[in-house]
Design a protein around this motif. Structure first.
Motif, mmCIF file in Angstrom:
data_model
loop_
_atom_site.group_PDB
_atom_site.id
_atom_site.type_symbol
_atom_site.label_atom_id
_atom_site.label_comp_id
_atom_site.label_asym_id
_atom_site.label_seq_id
_atom_site.Cartn_x
_atom_site.Cartn_y
_atom_site.Cartn_z
ATOM 1 N N SER A 174 0.835 -1.209 0.000
ATOM 2 C CA SER A 174 0.000 0.000 0.000
ATOM 3 C C SER A 174 0.866 1.254 0.000
ATOM 4 C CB SER A 174 -0.936 0.004 1.208
ATOM 5 O OG SER A 174 -0.232 0.214 2.426
ATOM 6 N N GLY A 175 1.999 1.192 0.713
ATOM 7 C CA GLY A 175 2.892 2.347 0.721
ATOM 8 C C GLY A 175 3.679 2.490 -0.557
ATOM 9 N N VAL A 176 4.230 1.369 -1.039
ATOM 10 C CA VAL A 176 5.073 1.399 -2.236
ATOM 11 C C VAL A 176 4.283 1.803 -3.473
ATOM 12 C CG1 VAL A 176 6.497 0.016 -3.793
ATOM 13 C CG2 VAL A 176 6.677 -0.322 -1.327
ATOM 14 N N ALA A 177 3.118 1.184 -3.674
ATOM 15 C CA ALA A 177 2.358 1.395 -4.915
ATOM 16 C C ALA A 177 1.161 2.311 -4.724
ATOM 17 C CB ALA A 177 1.898 0.046 -5.466
ATOM 18 N N GLY A 178 0.383 2.116 -3.644
ATOM 19 C CA GLY A 178 -0.794 2.956 -3.420
ATOM 20 C C GLY A 178 -0.430 4.397 -3.133
ATOM 21 N N GLY A 179 0.696 4.589 -2.438
ATOM 22 C CA GLY A 179 1.176 5.947 -2.157
ATOM 23 C C GLY A 179 2.341 6.326 -3.042
ATOM 24 N N TYR A 180 2.307 5.853 -4.281
ATOM 25 C CA TYR A 180 3.461 5.955 -5.179
ATOM 26 C C TYR A 180 3.974 7.385 -5.355
ATOM 27 C CZ TYR A 180 6.355 5.447 -9.340
ATOM 28 O OH TYR A 180 7.394 5.487 -10.215
ATOM 29 N N SER A 181 3.094 8.348 -5.454
ATOM 30 C CA SER A 181 3.545 9.714 -5.726
ATOM 31 C C SER A 181 3.852 10.504 -4.460
ATOM 32 C CB SER A 181 2.486 10.472 -6.547
ATOM 33 O OG SER A 181 2.558 10.093 -7.900
ATOM 34 N N ALA A 182 3.345 10.040 -3.315
ATOM 35 C CA ALA A 182 3.602 10.752 -2.059
ATOM 36 C C ALA A 182 5.037 10.506 -1.621
ATOM 37 C CB ALA A 182 2.627 10.285 -0.987
ATOM 38 N N ASN A 183 5.612 11.458 -0.919
ATOM 39 C CA ASN A 183 6.944 11.272 -0.350
ATOM 40 C C ASN A 183 7.335 12.504 0.457
ATOM 41 O OD1 ASN A 183 9.694 10.236 0.036
ATOM 42 N ND2 ASN A 183 9.216 8.959 -1.732
ATOM 43 N N LEU A 184 8.227 12.289 1.406
ATOM 44 C CA LEU A 184 8.771 13.412 2.166
ATOM 45 C C LEU A 184 9.882 14.097 1.388
ATOM 46 C CD1 LEU A 184 9.006 11.819 5.741
ATOM 47 C CD2 LEU A 184 7.158 13.204 4.778
ATOM 48 N N PHE A 185 10.410 13.400 0.400
ATOM 49 C CA PHE A 185 11.524 13.913 -0.394
ATOM 50 C C PHE A 185 11.175 13.832 -1.877
ATOM 51 C CE2 PHE A 185 12.990 11.504 3.314
ATOM 52 C CZ PHE A 185 13.576 12.514 4.054
#
Length: 505
Positions: A174-185
């Motif tokens: 879910s983090g790797v693919a579902g949140g693919y565009s989100a990031n702290l950097f």
């Protein structure tokens, strides 16, 4: 009661999904359908005219796309002459096999299990899920490393806490693919997408520039939203629906050899220091032009670095623990690691053929352009059109998983359209990225999806596409809904999505 209903529906989806033929057979059936459909659309002379970004020069050009038949002489010739290249160039194949050379040795010697046990021994159980989801999101800085390393690692971490490994797999995925565009950097994708957006924006304004940082504020905040969603869905919906995991084959790790563990960690530290010396200094060997970190040899070779990070301490652990007595034992462990991937390799062969042939026929392009034209014809306002764009992207994403390829097609259509509606290119790009991420985790055409299925099968031979889709569906729906709501609030408040950006023109 509600949770029981959710569990019931997810079980139905899993049951029906796993009643489908083997994934190899499914891709074969899809390929046969593609042959027939491509010829029908070719016979009907289906074409689209649009402005798209030419990948050869990254410039916007007028293009006419025809549906190409796989049943003409040239189509059949293409099929026969590209089988090997389709397989060997498939995005997921190389990274998975290279990473497994290291990860497999670390697992088989016992080092990986020892590392996980030692690492989580004193960790609060409540922090395990959010940590796994967050690491999944952050892993996108390094392209595909999250899929090949973190997803199976998430399953192992949950297993070490006597939790269901599929729930750990789901949390990481879910983090790797579902949140693919989100990031702290900033990640490798930011400069690629912003470059395409700039080219599309210059159709209307030749001086318009979109920078790699121009979505950073929104994606930074989105990271925390995805972590909350991933944690809640994992702990409150997915894991309870999976029940207790009690397979004796995977519930225990080997006993830890403390001496071997100590020296393996020392070797790991040495590897990290050596890599760090090549990466941290601005003039490091693995830095890019002018000290660039995002577009650097290090980022492009991250899978090899990860292989070394697992392989070397794994070998050291095995030598001291007497699992590796000579070079033949080390090679045998690496060979055994790839042997476990044999079914995945077979699946990838057939999946790669379908994905490549689907792209060759241009059917996905025709559908995407026609969908964009339909949106333009609706004559809706900016925010409504942005929401429709998000939803449209989620559907296109199931057929065209490569994000940069989709945006090369969609940006020259949507960016000028939304600029004329008064919406800045940076905001339009955010809307696209939300839709592009949300359905990654349920799309069988996503390049790493077959690998995720193969990891799930490791814990139960009956796990299949139905299992993965049913487990990931709640994440996909909730991420799409809540991320869209965050976007709507952000847009209505007029908050910049990145440094120096505006919401409206």
């Amino acid at each position: 009661m509600k949770n029981n209903k959710v569990t019931h529906y997810l079980s139905k989806i899993e049951y029906l999904g796993n009643k489908l033929p083997h994934p190899v057979t499914i891709f074969l059936i899809f390929t046969v359908i593609l042959f027939i459909l491509s010829h029908i659309l070719y016979t009907l002379d289906i074409t689209v005219d649009f402005k798209g970004i030419n990948p050869d020069n990254n410039k916007v050009e007028n293009q006419t796309i025809h549906v190409i038949s796989l049943l003409t002489s040239s189509g059949i010739s293409h099929v026969f002459t590209n089988v090997v290249e389709n397989f060997t160039s498939f995005v997921a194949l190389g990274p998975v096999l290279v990473a497994m050379l290291g990860v497999g040795v670390a697992e088989k010697t016992g080092y990986l299990g020892a590392f996980i046990q030692k690492s989580v021994a004193n960790a609060p159980k409540s922090l395990i899920t959010p940590t796994i989801v967050l690491l999944g999101i952050l892993s996108n800085i390094a392209a595909s490393v999250g899929y090949v390393v973190l997803v199976p690692l998430g399953a192992l971490v949950f297993l070490s806490f006597n939790r269901h490994p599929i729930a750990g797999l789901a949390a990481a995925f879910s983090g790797v693919a579902g949140g693919y565009s989100a990031n702290l950097f900033l990640g490798t994708n930011d400069p690629i997408l912003s470059g395409m957006t700039t080219e599309a924006a210059q159709i209307i304004n030749p001086n318009y520039i979109v920078n790699a940082t121009d979505n950073w504020f929104f994606m930074f905040v989105s990271t925390f939203l995805i972590v909350i969603i991933g944690t809640f869905i994992t702990d409150k919906i997915v894991e309870p629906s999976l029940g207790k995991y009690d397979s004796p084959k995977h519930t225990t790790f080997n006993e830890i050899n403390n001496k071997a563990f100590k020296w393996a960690n020392i070797s790991l530290a040495i590897v990290l220091v050596i890599i760090g010396l090549m990466v941290v200094p601005s003039n490091g060997i693995l830095r890019g032009d002018n000290g660039n970190f995002i577009d650097s040899p290090f980022i492009h070779s991250i899978i090899f670095s990860m292989m070394l990070i697992f392989l070397i301490p794994g070998i050291v652990y095995g030598i001291i623990d007497h699992k590796i007595k000579n070079d033949k034992d080390a090679v045998r462990l690496m060979s055994d690691s790839l042997t476990t991937m044999s079914e995945f390799i077979v699946l990838i062969f057939f999946a790669a053929q379908f994905v490549a042939l689907f792209e060759y026929t241009n059917i996905g392009t025709v559908l995407s352009v026609n969908g964009a034209e339909l949106l333009k014809s609706l004559h809706v306002n900016g925010l409504t059109a942005l929401i429709i764009l998000i939803l449209m992207t989620t559907m296109i994403n199931i057929l065209m998983a490569a994000d940069s390829a989709k945006w090369a097609l969609m940006a020259p259509i949507f960016i000028p359209m939304f600029m004329q509606l008064g919406v800045t290119p940076e905001v339009t790009q955010v809307a696209y990225r939300i839709g592009d991420s949300a359905t990654n985790i349920i799309s069988p055409l996503m390049p790493f999806f077959p690998y995720i299925v193969s990891v799930a099968e490791k814990y139960n031979k009956h796990n299949g596409i139905g299992t993965v889709v049913s487990v990931m569906l709640p994440y996909s729906i909730v991420i799409l809904v809540l991320w869209t709501i965050l976007f709507i609030i952000w847009y209505l408040l007029g908050i910049p999505v990145g440094p120096g950006t505006n919401t409206t023109i």
